[in-house]
Scaffold this motif. Structure first.
Motif, PDB file in Angstrom:
ATOM      1  N   LEU A  81       1.999   5.527   4.178  1.00 59.31           N
ATOM      2  CA  LEU A  81       0.641   6.056   4.095  1.00 59.31           C
ATOM      3  C   LEU A  81       0.125   5.965   2.666  1.00 59.31           C
ATOM      4  CD1 LEU A  81       0.712   9.279   6.288  1.00 59.31           C
ATOM      5  CD2 LEU A  81      -0.563   7.190   6.716  1.00 59.31           C
ATOM      6  N   PRO A  82      -1.090   5.474   2.511  1.00 57.04           N
ATOM      7  CA  PRO A  82      -1.669   5.406   1.169  1.00 57.04           C
ATOM      8  C   PRO A  82      -1.990   6.808   0.653  1.00 57.04           C
ATOM      9  CG  PRO A  82      -3.242   4.687   2.801  1.00 57.04           C
ATOM     10  CD  PRO A  82      -1.966   4.926   3.520  1.00 57.04           C
ATOM     11  N   ARG A  83      -1.972   6.957  -0.641  1.00 60.80           N
ATOM     12  CA  ARG A  83      -2.204   8.257  -1.263  1.00 60.80           C
ATOM     13  C   ARG A  83      -3.660   8.479  -1.635  1.00 60.80           C
ATOM     14  NH1 ARG A  83       1.783   9.255   1.222  1.00 60.80           N
ATOM     15  NH2 ARG A  83       3.832   9.029   0.363  1.00 60.80           N
ATOM     16  N   GLU A  84      -4.422   7.417  -1.782  1.00 60.89           N
ATOM     17  CA  GLU A  84      -5.818   7.525  -2.183  1.00 60.89           C
ATOM     18  C   GLU A  84      -6.729   7.021  -1.064  1.00 60.89           C
ATOM     19  OE1 GLU A  84      -6.705   5.778  -5.947  1.00 60.89           O
ATOM     20  OE2 GLU A  84      -4.764   6.327  -6.769  1.00 60.89           O
ATOM     21  N   PRO A  85      -7.938   7.583  -0.957  1.00 58.82           N
ATOM     22  CA  PRO A  85      -8.858   7.138   0.098  1.00 58.82           C
ATOM     23  C   PRO A  85      -9.173   5.652   0.044  1.00 58.82           C
ATOM     24  CG  PRO A  85      -9.643   9.168  -0.910  1.00 58.82           C
ATOM     25  CD  PRO A  85      -8.457   8.706  -1.705  1.00 58.82           C
ATOM     26  N   ARG A  86      -9.266   5.082  -1.161  1.00 63.28           N
ATOM     27  CA  ARG A  86      -9.544   3.644  -1.274  1.00 63.28           C
ATOM     28  C   ARG A  86      -8.444   2.823  -0.620  1.00 63.28           C
ATOM     29  NH1 ARG A  86     -11.949   2.017  -7.115  1.00 63.28           N
ATOM     30  NH2 ARG A  86     -13.990   2.862  -6.676  1.00 63.28           N
ATOM     31  N   GLU A  87      -7.218   3.222  -0.855  1.00 63.23           N
ATOM     32  CA  GLU A  87      -6.100   2.508  -0.253  1.00 63.23           C
ATOM     33  C   GLU A  87      -6.145   2.628   1.265  1.00 63.23           C
ATOM     34  OE1 GLU A  87      -2.274   3.469  -1.889  1.00 63.23           O
ATOM     35  OE2 GLU A  87      -3.120   3.709  -3.882  1.00 63.23           O
ATOM     36  N   ALA A 118      -8.750   0.221   2.600  1.00 64.91           N
ATOM     37  CA  ALA A 118      -8.261  -1.160   2.533  1.00 64.91           C
ATOM     38  C   ALA A 118      -7.218  -1.412   3.616  1.00 64.91           C
ATOM     39  CB  ALA A 118      -7.668  -1.444   1.163  1.00 64.91           C
ATOM     40  N   GLN A 119      -6.322  -0.460   3.806  1.00 67.98           N
ATOM     41  CA  GLN A 119      -5.280  -0.618   4.818  1.00 67.98           C
ATOM     42  C   GLN A 119      -5.909  -0.669   6.209  1.00 67.98           C
ATOM     43  OE1 GLN A 119      -2.282   2.427   4.760  1.00 67.98           O
ATOM     44  NE2 GLN A 119      -0.951   1.326   6.151  1.00 67.98           N
ATOM     45  N   LEU A 120      -6.889   0.186   6.477  1.00 65.69           N
ATOM     46  CA  LEU A 120      -7.574   0.167   7.763  1.00 65.69           C
ATOM     47  C   LEU A 120      -8.294  -1.155   7.964  1.00 65.69           C
ATOM     48  CD1 LEU A 120      -8.462   1.551  10.355  1.00 65.69           C
ATOM     49  CD2 LEU A 120     -10.345   2.566   9.067  1.00 65.69           C
ATOM     50  N   VAL A 166      -8.499  -6.483  10.747  1.00 61.09           N
ATOM     51  CA  VAL A 166      -8.432  -7.948  10.670  1.00 61.09           C
ATOM     52  C   VAL A 166      -7.275  -8.452  11.521  1.00 61.09           C
ATOM     53  CG1 VAL A 166      -7.902  -9.893   9.149  1.00 61.09           C
ATOM     54  CG2 VAL A 166      -9.556  -8.153   8.427  1.00 61.09           C
ATOM     55  N   GLU A 167      -6.114  -7.824  11.392  1.00 63.97           N
ATOM     56  CA  GLU A 167      -4.949  -8.239  12.177  1.00 63.97           C
ATOM     57  C   GLU A 167      -5.217  -8.086  13.668  1.00 63.97           C
ATOM     58  OE1 GLU A 167      -0.203  -7.202  12.716  1.00 63.97           O
ATOM     59  OE2 GLU A 167      -1.381  -6.106  11.240  1.00 63.97           O
ATOM     60  N   LEU A 168      -5.847  -6.986  14.053  1.00 65.85           N
ATOM     61  CA  LEU A 168      -6.175  -6.769  15.462  1.00 65.85           C
ATOM     62  C   LEU A 168      -7.122  -7.851  15.969  1.00 65.85           C
ATOM     63  CD1 LEU A 168      -6.130  -5.036  18.034  1.00 65.85           C
ATOM     64  CD2 LEU A 168      -8.014  -3.728  17.055  1.00 65.85           C
ATOM     65  N   GLY A 169      -8.127  -8.167  15.170  1.00 66.20           N
ATOM     66  CA  GLY A 169      -9.063  -9.219  15.566  1.00 66.20           C
ATOM     67  C   GLY A 169      -8.378 -10.561  15.741  1.00 66.20           C
ATOM     68  N   LEU A 170      -7.469 -10.886  14.840  1.00 67.54           N
ATOM     69  CA  LEU A 170      -6.734 -12.147  14.958  1.00 67.54           C
ATOM     70  C   LEU A 170      -5.872 -12.172  16.208  1.00 67.54           C
ATOM     71  CD1 LEU A 170      -5.720 -12.722  11.250  1.00 67.54           C
ATOM     72  CD2 LEU A 170      -7.397 -14.014  12.579  1.00 67.54           C
ATOM     73  N   ARG A 171      -5.245 -11.067  16.505  1.00 68.84           N
ATOM     74  CA  ARG A 171      -4.415 -11.011  17.724  1.00 68.84           C
ATOM     75  C   ARG A 171      -5.274 -11.168  18.972  1.00 68.84           C
ATOM     76  NH1 ARG A 171       0.314  -6.480  16.938  1.00 68.84           N
ATOM     77  NH2 ARG A 171       1.170  -7.349  15.030  1.00 68.84           N
ATOM     78  N   LEU A 172      -6.450 -10.543  18.967  1.00 68.47           N
ATOM     79  CA  LEU A 172      -7.326 -10.646  20.133  1.00 68.47           C
ATOM     80  C   LEU A 172      -7.826 -12.068  20.325  1.00 68.47           C
ATOM     81  CD1 LEU A 172      -9.386  -7.348  19.828  1.00 68.47           C
ATOM     82  CD2 LEU A 172      -7.664  -7.906  21.551  1.00 68.47           C
ATOM     83  N   THR A 173      -8.091 -12.777  19.242  1.00 68.57           N
ATOM     84  CA  THR A 173      -8.594 -14.148  19.376  1.00 68.57           C
ATOM     85  C   THR A 173      -7.492 -15.112  19.784  1.00 68.57           C
ATOM     86  OG1 THR A 173      -8.259 -14.611  17.025  1.00 68.57           O
ATOM     87  CG2 THR A 173     -10.434 -13.816  17.700  1.00 68.57           C
TER      88      THR A 173
END
Length: 59
Positions: free
Chosen positions: A25-31, A34-36, A41-48
């Motif tokens: 888990l990231p410690r800062e909201p920015r991280e 970015a992780q989300l 992106v990974e989910l979109g690639l898997r769906l395509t």
């Protein structure tokens, strides 16, 4: 007895995965944002990459 062993293995693996997830888990909201973003992106690639289940009809 086999099912008890199998269930115990699942519980142990679940505990390991929870520990890994908490450590990742990231410690800062920015991280977190970015992780989300990368997860989406990974989910979109898997769906395509999946074959469509039905063809779209053109009018």
């Amino acid at each position: 007895m086999h099912s008890d062993t199998h269930l115990l293995m699942h519980h142990l693996r679940a505990a390991e995965l929870e520990t890994e997830a908490r450590a990742a888990l990231p410690r800062e909201p920015r991280e977190l944002r970015a992780q989300l973003g990368w997860i989406l992106v990974e989910l979109g690639l898997r769906l395509t990459q999946q074959a469509p289940r039905r063809q779209a009809r053109l009018a």
